[in-house]
Design a protein around this motif. Structure first.
Motif, PDB file in Angstrom:
ATOM      1  N   THR A 101      35.705  42.228  29.800  1.00  0.00           N
ATOM      2  CA  THR A 101      36.576  41.238  30.425  1.00  0.00           C
ATOM      3  C   THR A 101      37.104  40.280  29.371  1.00  0.00           C
ATOM      4  OG1 THR A 101      36.802  39.756  32.338  1.00  0.00           O
ATOM      5  CG2 THR A 101      34.760  39.558  31.064  1.00  0.00           C
ATOM      6  N   LYS A 108      35.509  41.293  43.374  1.00  0.00           N
ATOM      7  CA  LYS A 108      34.532  40.332  42.878  1.00  0.00           C
ATOM      8  C   LYS A 108      35.163  39.176  42.098  1.00  0.00           C
ATOM      9  CE  LYS A 108      32.942  42.077  38.349  1.00  0.00           C
ATOM     10  NZ  LYS A 108      34.001  43.054  38.050  1.00  0.00           N
ATOM     11  N   THR A 109      36.407  39.343  41.673  1.00  0.00           N
ATOM     12  CA  THR A 109      37.068  38.263  40.942  1.00  0.00           C
ATOM     13  C   THR A 109      37.404  37.104  41.885  1.00  0.00           C
ATOM     14  OG1 THR A 109      38.021  39.951  39.504  1.00  0.00           O
ATOM     15  CG2 THR A 109      38.923  37.733  39.311  1.00  0.00           C
ATOM     16  N   ARG A 146      32.380  57.208  35.784  1.00  0.00           N
ATOM     17  CA  ARG A 146      32.702  56.080  34.921  1.00  0.00           C
ATOM     18  C   ARG A 146      32.222  56.386  33.510  1.00  0.00           C
ATOM     19  NH1 ARG A 146      31.874  49.610  35.899  1.00  0.00           N
ATOM     20  NH2 ARG A 146      32.426  48.963  33.786  1.00  0.00           N
ATOM     21  N   GLU A 200      42.731  47.896  37.478  1.00  0.00           N
ATOM     22  CA  GLU A 200      41.886  47.036  38.320  1.00  0.00           C
ATOM     23  C   GLU A 200      41.863  45.607  37.793  1.00  0.00           C
ATOM     24  OE1 GLU A 200      38.655  50.644  39.189  1.00  0.00           O
ATOM     25  OE2 GLU A 200      38.172  49.039  37.789  1.00  0.00           O
ATOM     26  N   SER A 201      43.018  45.067  37.527  1.00  0.00           N
ATOM     27  CA  SER A 201      43.069  43.724  36.954  1.00  0.00           C
ATOM     28  C   SER A 201      42.663  42.668  37.978  1.00  0.00           C
ATOM     29  CB  SER A 201      44.487  43.442  36.459  1.00  0.00           C
ATOM     30  OG  SER A 201      44.554  42.143  35.946  1.00  0.00           O
ATOM     31  N   GLY A 202      41.765  41.791  37.597  1.00  0.00           N
ATOM     32  CA  GLY A 202      41.348  40.693  38.471  1.00  0.00           C
ATOM     33  C   GLY A 202      41.801  39.361  37.889  1.00  0.00           C
ATOM     34  N   ARG A 203      41.086  38.968  36.856  1.00  0.00           N
ATOM     35  CA  ARG A 203      41.283  37.661  36.225  1.00  0.00           C
ATOM     36  C   ARG A 203      42.752  37.323  35.932  1.00  0.00           C
ATOM     37  NH1 ARG A 203      37.740  34.975  33.299  1.00  0.00           N
ATOM     38  NH2 ARG A 203      36.339  36.738  33.058  1.00  0.00           N
ATOM     39  N   ASN A 262      33.257  51.173  42.825  1.00  0.00           N
ATOM     40  CA  ASN A 262      32.570  51.138  41.531  1.00  0.00           C
ATOM     41  C   ASN A 262      31.211  50.473  41.691  1.00  0.00           C
ATOM     42  OD1 ASN A 262      34.675  52.237  39.899  1.00  0.00           O
ATOM     43  ND2 ASN A 262      35.749  50.280  39.991  1.00  0.00           N
ATOM     44  N   HIS A 269      35.978  50.726  32.270  1.00  0.00           N
ATOM     45  CA  HIS A 269      36.331  49.290  32.281  1.00  0.00           C
ATOM     46  C   HIS A 269      35.636  48.716  31.058  1.00  0.00           C
ATOM     47  CE1 HIS A 269      36.905  45.184  33.774  1.00  0.00           C
ATOM     48  NE2 HIS A 269      35.607  44.982  33.755  1.00  0.00           N
ATOM     49  N   TYR A 280      36.591  34.283  39.446  1.00  0.00           N
ATOM     50  CA  TYR A 280      35.127  34.284  39.462  1.00  0.00           C
ATOM     51  C   TYR A 280      34.455  33.003  39.953  1.00  0.00           C
ATOM     52  CZ  TYR A 280      35.751  38.706  37.206  1.00  0.00           C
ATOM     53  OH  TYR A 280      36.152  39.991  36.955  1.00  0.00           O
ATOM     54  N   GLU A 326      39.400  47.296  45.131  1.00  0.00           N
ATOM     55  CA  GLU A 326      38.405  47.788  44.164  1.00  0.00           C
ATOM     56  C   GLU A 326      37.138  47.005  44.416  1.00  0.00           C
ATOM     57  OE1 GLU A 326      35.821  47.823  40.819  1.00  0.00           O
ATOM     58  OE2 GLU A 326      37.099  46.083  41.085  1.00  0.00           O
ATOM     59  N   GLY A 368      39.974  46.785  34.428  1.00  0.00           N
ATOM     60  CA  GLY A 368      40.720  45.525  34.279  1.00  0.00           C
ATOM     61  C   GLY A 368      40.382  44.902  32.947  1.00  0.00           C
ATOM     62  N   GLY A 369      40.142  43.599  32.949  1.00  0.00           N
ATOM     63  CA  GLY A 369      39.719  42.939  31.719  1.00  0.00           C
ATOM     64  C   GLY A 369      40.810  42.189  30.979  1.00  0.00           C
ATOM     65  N   SER A 426      40.458  43.729  42.288  1.00  0.00           N
ATOM     66  CA  SER A 426      39.039  43.554  41.985  1.00  0.00           C
ATOM     67  C   SER A 426      38.471  42.456  42.884  1.00  0.00           C
ATOM     68  CB  SER A 426      38.903  43.167  40.507  1.00  0.00           C
ATOM     69  OG  SER A 426      37.657  42.559  40.269  1.00  0.00           O
TER      70      SER A 426
HETATM   71  C1  PLP Z   1      35.012  43.030  37.254  1.00  0.00           C
HETATM   72  C2  PLP Z   1      35.687  44.331  37.213  1.00  0.00           C
HETATM   73  C3  PLP Z   1      37.087  44.407  37.159  1.00  0.00           C
HETATM   74  C4  PLP Z   1      37.972  43.192  37.019  1.00  0.00           C
HETATM   75  O1  PLP Z   1      37.827  42.600  35.764  1.00  0.00           O
HETATM   76  P1  PLP Z   1      38.770  41.391  35.290  1.00  0.00           P
HETATM   77  O2  PLP Z   1      38.206  41.020  33.961  1.00  0.00           O
HETATM   78  O3  PLP Z   1      38.634  40.288  36.298  1.00  0.00           O
HETATM   79  O4  PLP Z   1      40.165  41.914  35.206  1.00  0.00           O
HETATM   80  C5  PLP Z   1      37.651  45.663  37.206  1.00  0.00           C
HETATM   81  N1  PLP Z   1      36.894  46.793  37.283  1.00  0.00           N
HETATM   82  C6  PLP Z   1      35.547  46.741  37.329  1.00  0.00           C
HETATM   83  C7  PLP Z   1      34.782  47.989  37.425  1.00  0.00           C
HETATM   84  C8  PLP Z   1      34.902  45.517  37.291  1.00  0.00           C
HETATM   85  O5  PLP Z   1      33.559  45.488  37.316  1.00  0.00           O
END
Ligand code: PLP
Length: 450
Positions: A219, A84-85, A172, A304-307, A126, A216, A401, A103, A256-257, A82
């Motif tokens: 988060t 944007k993370t 989605r 799509e794990s970010g955090r 996305n 998704h 973030y 992603e 993710g989340g 991800s």
């Molecule tokens: C932000 C986002 C993620 C990542 O989320 P995290 O909470 O950081 O794991 C994954 N997929 C989509 C579509 C997002 O917008």
């Protein structure tokens, strides 16, 4: 050196009774003298303060732990990083080396991934705002496009006409998984039939081929069961589509989340107690896959794990610049970093470590940042011993973030360094100066000060 005089105040000393979870309200702060073996002193002397510090070792470790939790339970797993993370090139490059694809959620992020060398076919696209120009590029380059709304269906059909070929797409979904507030602004709602309408529309158009589903749910989801619900609903919907429209759903992207070991404001339990392990999530998710998929069906599972991957791999070193006493008696500190660099301070109560032994009783303290903004508070109430000017505080985890949502407001953004696995330190983003900020400005000739 003469000690600075400070007006005495009376503070209530809380005795060291443990709360019911076993932690004392009057605990000594943790001391941190180094990060991955490099001392805080050495880091600040060489790269300045404030300073973001990323641990390559921890980042790779976190990724592998997460990947293995899923890959050991299900045979067809692919992670998508991800952007944007945290879209620092060095961070993305490490995760791509580890095997994650990209992603992205905007044209900017799409371009960033491509520039880093990621091919279109390895990009999951996305987001609610994909202008038609970038959709055309993404479609040409074979990216996995997850459609957010009906207008995007129309745009993609135009692109298909222009390219003279059918385009593979996914939609989605948003749905009720028991998580509140429910994220309903992205994608098509499942329960109201909107998602099925989207499928019908795609089938009727004949220009797009539906081959995946995305969702998704939010988060920092601390409820593994929510993902089980999500997966169950996705699989059922996938079979409904396959049975009625002849599309083959090749992938399920569950988003993710997953939470990091951070502490949401207002939660009492420590993250170690509150946050389920990644194995608990993986177990629930794969259980839900196996109990809903037909035997022998193994659609690709995108995650799509970010955090959860980056947060704990990054620290922010700050320096106490000054202290003062507030009218209500609390001690206040001004640090050289605030919400300009720690955007997530609005939601999280960071772990705070001190770079040295400090003597003296703890007292209620507030930590402000350097901004001329009332909301610039990193920590609005914690117990701290008296800190001298120049003391370093180390905040963590801050990897998720902050390096993407930070703002430039009245201060430059500082160096970001990475401590590499081989023990060397690399600058991965140089601190800014005036030229970075003014680069794009144009001063009309007649306004120039002679
Ligand atoms: C932000 C986002 C993620 C990542 O989320 P995290 O909470 O950081 O794991 C994954 N997929 C989509 C579509 C997002 O917008």
């Amino acid at each position: 050196m003469k000690k600075k005089y400070e007006k005495p105040v009376i503070t209530k000393i809380e005795t060291g009774f443990m709360n019911k979870f076993g932690s004392s309200p009057y605990y000594a702060r943790k001391i941190r003298k180094d990060i991955d073996g490099i001392t805080i002193d050495e880091l600040v002397n060489k790269y300045g303060s404030p300073l973001f510090v990323i641990s390559e070792r921890k980042l790779r470790e976190n990724y592998r732990k997460m990947y293995n939790a899923f890959a050991s339970r299900y045979p067809n797993v692919q992670f998508g990083w991800s952007y944007k993370t945290n879209y620092l090139q060095a961070v993305c490059a490490i995760l791509h080396q580890e095997g994650a694809i990209a992603e992205v959620v905007s044209a900017f992020e799409y371009e960033k991934a491509r520039k880093l060398g990621i091919e279109g076919k390895d990009i999951i696209f996305n987001g609610p705002h994909k202008p038609i120009e970038i959709l055309e590029i993404a479609a040409k380059e074979g990216a996995m496009i997850n459609i957010d709304h009906f207008d995007e269906i129309l745009d993609l059909e135009k692109v298909a006409d222009k390219l003279g070929k059918q385009i593979k797409v996914a939609i989605r979904l948003n749905m009720d998984t028991g998580i509140h507030p429910q994220w309903s602004r992205f994608g098509f709602n499942l329960e109201t039939g909107q998602a099925m309408d989207a499928v019908k529309r795609i089938a009727a158009g004949g220009k797009l081929i539906l081959n995946g589903l995305h969702c998704h749910i939010g988060t920092f989801i601390i409820e593994p069961e929510a993902y089980a619900k999500e997966v169950e609903k996705m699989v059922k919907f996938a079979y409904e589509i396959e049975n009625n429209f002849g599309f083959k759903i090749e992938y399920l992207d569950i988003g993710g989340g997953f939470p990091s070991k951070n502490r949401l404001k207002g939660t009492y339990l420590s993250p170690d107690v509150l946050i389920p392990s990644i194995d608990e999530y993986a177990e629930k998710i794969t259980e839900a896959l196996y109990s809903n998929l037909r035997p022998g069906d193994f659609p690709k599972l995108f995650i799509e794990s970010g955090r959860a991957i980056i947060d704990e791999a990054e620290y922010l070193i700050t320096t106490i610049f000054a202290s003062k006493r507030l009218p209500d008696g609390r001690k206040a500190y001004i640090a050289d970093a605030g919400v300009n660099l720690l955007f997530t301070a609005f939601w999280y109560k960071f772990n705070i470590e001190i770079d040295r032994e400090v003597y003296g009783a703890n007292e209620p303290s507030v930590i402000y940042g350097p901004l001329c903004m009332n909301i610039d508070v990193i920590e609005e109430g914690t117990s701290l011993p008296p800190l001298e000017r120049g003391t370093r505080l180390i905040f963590s985890p801050v990897g998720a973030y902050n390096n993407t949502q930070w703002m430039q407001f009245i201060e430059y953004r500082p160096n970001i360094v990475m401590i590499m696995e081989d023990g060397t330190v690399e600058v991965v983003r140089e601190k800014e100066d005036l030229t970075d900020i003014e680069n794009r400005e144009r001063l009309p000739e007649k306004l120039k000060i002679k």
